[in-house]
Design an enzyme around this catalytic site. Structure first.
Site, PDB file in Angstrom:
ATOM      1  N   HIS A  14       8.129 -33.558 -22.537  1.00 11.41           N
ATOM      2  CA  HIS A  14       7.734 -34.583 -20.704  1.00 11.41           C
ATOM      3  C   HIS A  14       6.575 -34.014 -20.401  1.00 11.41           C
ATOM      4  CE1 HIS A  14      12.183 -36.183 -21.060  1.00 11.41           C
ATOM      5  NE2 HIS A  14      12.335 -35.139 -21.157  1.00 11.41           N
ATOM      6  N   TRP A  57      -3.609  -2.469  -1.225  1.00 10.80           N
ATOM      7  CA  TRP A  57      -3.924  -3.188  -1.610  1.00 10.80           C
ATOM      8  C   TRP A  57      -4.440  -4.010  -0.376  1.00 10.80           C
ATOM      9  CZ3 TRP A  57      -1.160  -7.937  -0.578  1.00 10.80           C
ATOM     10  CH2 TRP A  57      -1.177  -8.652  -1.884  1.00 10.80           C
ATOM     11  N   GLU A 109       0.547 -11.820 -15.361  1.00 11.64           N
ATOM     12  CA  GLU A 109       0.429 -10.753 -14.976  1.00 11.64           C
ATOM     13  C   GLU A 109      -0.400  -9.472 -15.699  1.00 11.64           C
ATOM     14  OE1 GLU A 109       4.063  -9.394 -12.660  1.00 11.64           O
ATOM     15  OE2 GLU A 109       4.888  -8.982 -14.541  1.00 11.64           O
ATOM     16  N   GLU A 135      10.202 -15.137 -17.815  1.00 12.44           N
ATOM     17  CA  GLU A 135      10.184 -14.315 -17.460  1.00 12.44           C
ATOM     18  C   GLU A 135       9.026 -13.588 -18.302  1.00 12.44           C
ATOM     19  OE1 GLU A 135      10.352 -12.147 -15.327  1.00 12.44           O
ATOM     20  OE2 GLU A 135      10.467  -9.825 -16.436  1.00 12.44           O
ATOM     21  N   CYS A 145       1.306  -1.408  -0.018  1.00  7.71           N
ATOM     22  CA  CYS A 145      -0.206   0.281   0.223  1.00  7.71           C
ATOM     23  C   CYS A 145       1.106   1.140  -0.274  1.00  7.71           C
ATOM     24  CB  CYS A 145      -0.918   0.064   1.116  1.00  7.71           C
ATOM     25  SG  CYS A 145      -2.124  -1.310   1.377  1.00  7.71           S
ATOM     26  N   LYS A 155       2.745  -3.033  -6.853  1.00  8.33           N
ATOM     27  CA  LYS A 155       4.546  -3.287  -6.891  1.00  8.33           C
ATOM     28  C   LYS A 155       5.060  -3.852  -6.060  1.00  8.33           C
ATOM     29  CE  LYS A 155       7.590  -1.791  -9.409  1.00  8.33           C
ATOM     30  NZ  LYS A 155       7.868  -2.781 -10.533  1.00  8.33           N
ATOM     31  N   ARG A 198       1.754   1.044  -6.062  1.00  7.05           N
ATOM     32  CA  ARG A 198       1.866   0.407  -5.072  1.00  7.05           C
ATOM     33  C   ARG A 198       0.296  -0.476  -4.480  1.00  7.05           C
ATOM     34  NH1 ARG A 198       6.968   1.834  -2.671  1.00  7.05           N
ATOM     35  NH2 ARG A 198       6.174   0.795  -0.731  1.00  7.05           N
ATOM     36  N   ASN A 205      -0.043   0.320   6.554  1.00  9.69           N
ATOM     37  CA  ASN A 205       0.838  -0.705   5.808  1.00  9.69           C
ATOM     38  C   ASN A 205       1.395  -2.110   6.609  1.00  9.69           C
ATOM     39  OD1 ASN A 205       0.688   1.015   3.305  1.00  9.69           O
ATOM     40  ND2 ASN A 205       2.522   1.114   2.550  1.00  9.69           N
ATOM     41  N   GLY A 206       1.404  -3.325   5.360  1.00 11.94           N
ATOM     42  CA  GLY A 206       1.744  -4.514   6.708  1.00 11.94           C
ATOM     43  C   GLY A 206       0.697  -5.470   6.976  1.00 11.94           C
TER      44      GLY A 206
HETATM   45  C1  F6R Z   1       6.475  -9.065 -11.483  1.00 10.41           C
HETATM   46  C2  F6R Z   1       6.948  -8.502 -10.508  1.00 10.41           C
HETATM   47  C3  F6R Z   1       7.038  -9.344  -9.758  1.00 10.41           C
HETATM   48  C4  F6R Z   1       8.490  -8.522  -9.153  1.00 10.41           C
HETATM   49  C5  F6R Z   1       8.642  -9.411  -7.175  1.00 10.41           C
HETATM   50  C6  F6R Z   1       9.763  -8.904  -6.494  1.00 10.41           C
HETATM   51  O1  F6R Z   1       6.491  -8.457 -12.746  1.00 10.41           O
HETATM   52  O2  F6R Z   1       7.337  -6.530 -11.040  1.00 10.41           O
HETATM   53  O3  F6R Z   1       7.382 -10.759  -9.720  1.00 10.41           O
HETATM   54  O4  F6R Z   1       9.558  -8.999  -9.441  1.00 10.41           O
HETATM   55  O5  F6R Z   1       7.445  -9.354  -6.386  1.00 10.41           O
HETATM   56  O6  F6R Z   1       9.666  -7.565  -5.902  1.00 10.41           O
HETATM   57  P1  F6R Z   1      11.504  -7.250  -6.023  1.00 10.41           P
HETATM   58  O7  F6R Z   1      12.607  -6.986  -7.434  1.00 10.41           O
HETATM   59  O8  F6R Z   1      10.799  -5.538  -5.696  1.00 10.41           O
HETATM   60  O9  F6R Z   1      11.806  -7.565  -4.601  1.00 10.41           O
END
Ligand code: F6R
Length: 611
Positions: free
Chosen positions: A507, A75, A491, A484, A2, A606, A27, A101-102
């Site tokens: 497989h 969030w 997503e 990736e 958040c 994020k 966020r 947040n948390g």
């Molecule tokens: C995917 C994405 C997430 C982050 C993951 C780790 O597009 O953004 O999978 O890579 O949440 O986040 P960080 O790198 O901030 O630890």
């Protein structure tokens, strides 16, 4: 997770809070709200489910004269996203308002205790429990600062909080454990925010609160103490990036802007670090652990999501170029599975945000077991950057799009530099170092060439926007790129996608292939090219649609593919940086065609600061 913003000063607070929330919306975006004290010290709380823009429309019609307040974009962790569960929360007679947040882990026990004591609770959230819990202490001790301190001392879990209260109308309180929070220091005004994006319009001087610290903030001053009431000695950081870096700059979405920034961000990640004449690399942040790196018998990368995919590429790079065994661990698994570690081990966290709860916990666990810890992090001053023994920043600048793009390629830049650095400590010759570094310097131009094909990729996207599933296949360095590519697609477009090592297809996943299944092959001209061509034939024989990412000039592959997107030739070590770009664009354009909100995909946030 958040976003939190708070202000105390001389300007009208509502526009500052709304602007701050807009900048933090990436966020978390299922609801938003503000609480402000007007000039008669009345508390106004306005909150609602939905985006910050919905909240902005509501507050515009209610001009409130105020210069102190807090805001939140959420969030959901506890309770569905609706108006009631949105933050800020208040106690029953609105003597204090709090944003959080948390997660408060012992909130059920506290809730029971509060109900027994006669307090009323009207939501399902842990945040309301925390708010009323602080109020209950205020009722006992009659001092707001002390009440906050006493309540937080009993709380289990994580929090970044901000509070305003008519009980002390000239005071903003902020505290943290586990959730990032900073104080922005202005001139006769101060700010609180969960990330600098909310305040850099006003100030670049910030203090990152440490775990278990509370700050008492007034218009022209602030005090920071620990929850057990010891004074703290805060360090003031200067935020280096500019406002335009957190604005869309004419692009339709942050994600697209960030994809197009990659020639620059890749160059920035390498800037000042390439010693071409020596065929070597300078990573100043690793100087304190250079001896340990020289002696290292193994490295362990730990990360989540996209950063974990970067770690997988790092494994290939370091094993190839430096011949050091590397393990790659999901942080969430590593932290809980009793890993065997010794003081000779080096555990490296990769994290864009530097705040991901699992990655942070993995690093703490590694430290506890005596290992040396390093961070490859984007956000300067973030918790992982501060808590690791040493590290390297990737310098990608703020990444706002929820789907990570430029951070990934910058992580790959730093991992490539690290592999060369470690290699040169061992057997890698200066000549080989020079060859590798020259190629790294050429990468930004090659990324640029791929970006020029955006229109072609958009055209491919149009044809597959209604697909229900996608398969991504790659070998060796491009297996992590397959993962990736699949993650990016699912997503932001909500299409189910899976990434596999191409040879694993037979497989199991081959059973999925029919004329409705698009399969993306990452098939550059490398040692395994002929092998991957065979995999393409296997898909073709079953009617699958083939989208190939191939090396320019490779006409053979075009004959067996439905679509071919070319990337410039490079050394095999660096192909992931190039091959991922068309996959980012493909996911982006498919999501746009499907009408998805690319920058704020559903259910995501994020930076994941809860487990
Ligand atoms: C995917 C994405 C997430 C982050 C993951 C780790 O597009 O953004 O999978 O890579 O949440 O986040 P960080 O790198 O901030 O630890």
């Amino acid at each position: 997770m958040c976003g939190i913003v708070g202000y105390i000063g001389y300007r009208p607070v509502v526009p500052i809070l709304i602007q701050g929330l807009k900048r933090l919306e990436y966020r978390g975006y299922d609801s938003a709200g503000i609480a402000v004290l007007d000039d008669r010290q009345q508390l106004h709380v306005i909150k609602r489910a939905g985006k910050v823009n919905d909240l902005a429309t509501t507050v515009e019609s209610l001009p409130i004269p105020s210069t102190i307040g807090i805001g939140h974009t959420r969030w959901a962790t506890h309770g569905v996203p609706n108006d009631t569960n949105a933050h800020p929360h208040t106690d029953q007679d609105r003597r204090l308002a709090l944003v959080h947040n948390g997660i408060i882990e012992n909130y059920q026990a506290i809730r029971t205790q509060l109900l027994r004591e006669g307090y009323q609770l009207k939501t399902e959230t842990d945040t309301e429990v925390l708010t009323v819990f602080i109020r209950s202490f205020y009722d006992k001790v009659g001092d707001l600062r002390e009440a906050v301190r006493l309540a937080l001392a009993e709380v289990e879990g994580t929090f970044g909080i901000a509070i305003v209260s008519p009980l002390e109308p000239d005071l903003l309180i902020a505290a943290r454990r586990g959730s990032p929070l900073l104080i922005g220091l202005g001139n006769n005004e101060n700010f609180v925010a969960s990330d600098a994006a909310a305040v850099i319009q006003y100030t670049r001087n910030v203090i990152f609160l440490q775990d278990n610290e509370i700050s008492f903030i007034q218009q022209g001053e602030y005090e920071i103490r620990t929850i057990d009431n010891q004074p703290s000695a805060p360090e003031i950081f200067k935020i280096e990036y500019d406002l335009e870096q957190i604005e869309k700059g004419g692009y339709e979405h942050f994600m697209l802007k960030e994809i197009f920034e990659q020639p620059t961000t890749f160059r920035d990640a390498c800037r000042g670090r390439i010693l071409l004449e020596d065929g070597n690399v300078r990573l100043g942040g690793l100087r304190p652990v250079a001896d340990k790196l020289q002696r290292a018998q193994r490295l362990i990368f730990t990360a989540c999501g996209t950063s974990w995919h970067a770690a997988l590429v790092g494994e290939y790079l370091i094993e190839d170029l430096a011949r050091i065994p590397v393990e790659v661990e999901y942080a969430s698994e590593f932290r809980y599975r009793n890993p065997v570690l010794s003081k000779d081990d080096i555990v490296i966290a990769i994290s864009q945000s530097g705040e991901t709860a699992d990655t942070l916990a993995a690093i703490r666990e590694a430290k506890l077991r005596g290992a040396t810890t390093l961070g490859i992090v984007n956000v300067v001053g973030s918790t992982i950057a501060r808590e690791t023994d040493a590290g390297v920043y990737i310098h990608a600048g703020p990444e706002i799009g929820v789907a990570s793009t430029k951070a990934f390629t910058s992580q790959l830049a730093v991992l490539s530099l690290l592999a060369i650095y470690l290699g040169r400590m061992r057997h890698l010759s200066p000549e080989d170092g020079r060859t590798l570094l020259r190629e790294l310097q050429a990468i930004p131009e090659k990324i640029q060439q791929i970006l020029q094909q955006a229109e072609l990729i958009q055209h491919v996207a149009l044809q597959y926007k209604d697909a229900a599933n996608f398969l991504y296949l790659g070998r060796s360095y491009n297996f992590p790129v397959a993962l990736e590519g699949a993650l990016k697609l699912k997503e932001i477009s909500y299409i189910h996608a899976e990434g596999y090592p191409a040879a694993e297809m037979k497989h199991g996943p081959i059973a999925l292939i029919d004329e409705n299944m698009p399969v993306v092959f990452i098939a550059p001209r490398d040692e395994l090219y002929e092998k991957i061509l065979s995999n393409i034939e296997e898909v073709r024989a079953r009617g699958g649609k083939i989208i190939s990412i191939a090396t320019e000039g490779d006409h053979k592959i075009a004959d067996v593919s439905d679509h071919t997107i070319y990337i410039p030739r490079t050394l095999p070590y660096f192909t992931p940086v190039l091959s991922v770009i068309p996959l980012q664009l493909l996911a982006y354009y498919i999501a746009v065609e499907r009408g998805c909100n690319v920058d704020m995909p559903r259910n995501l946030a994020k930076s994941v600061t809860v487990e």
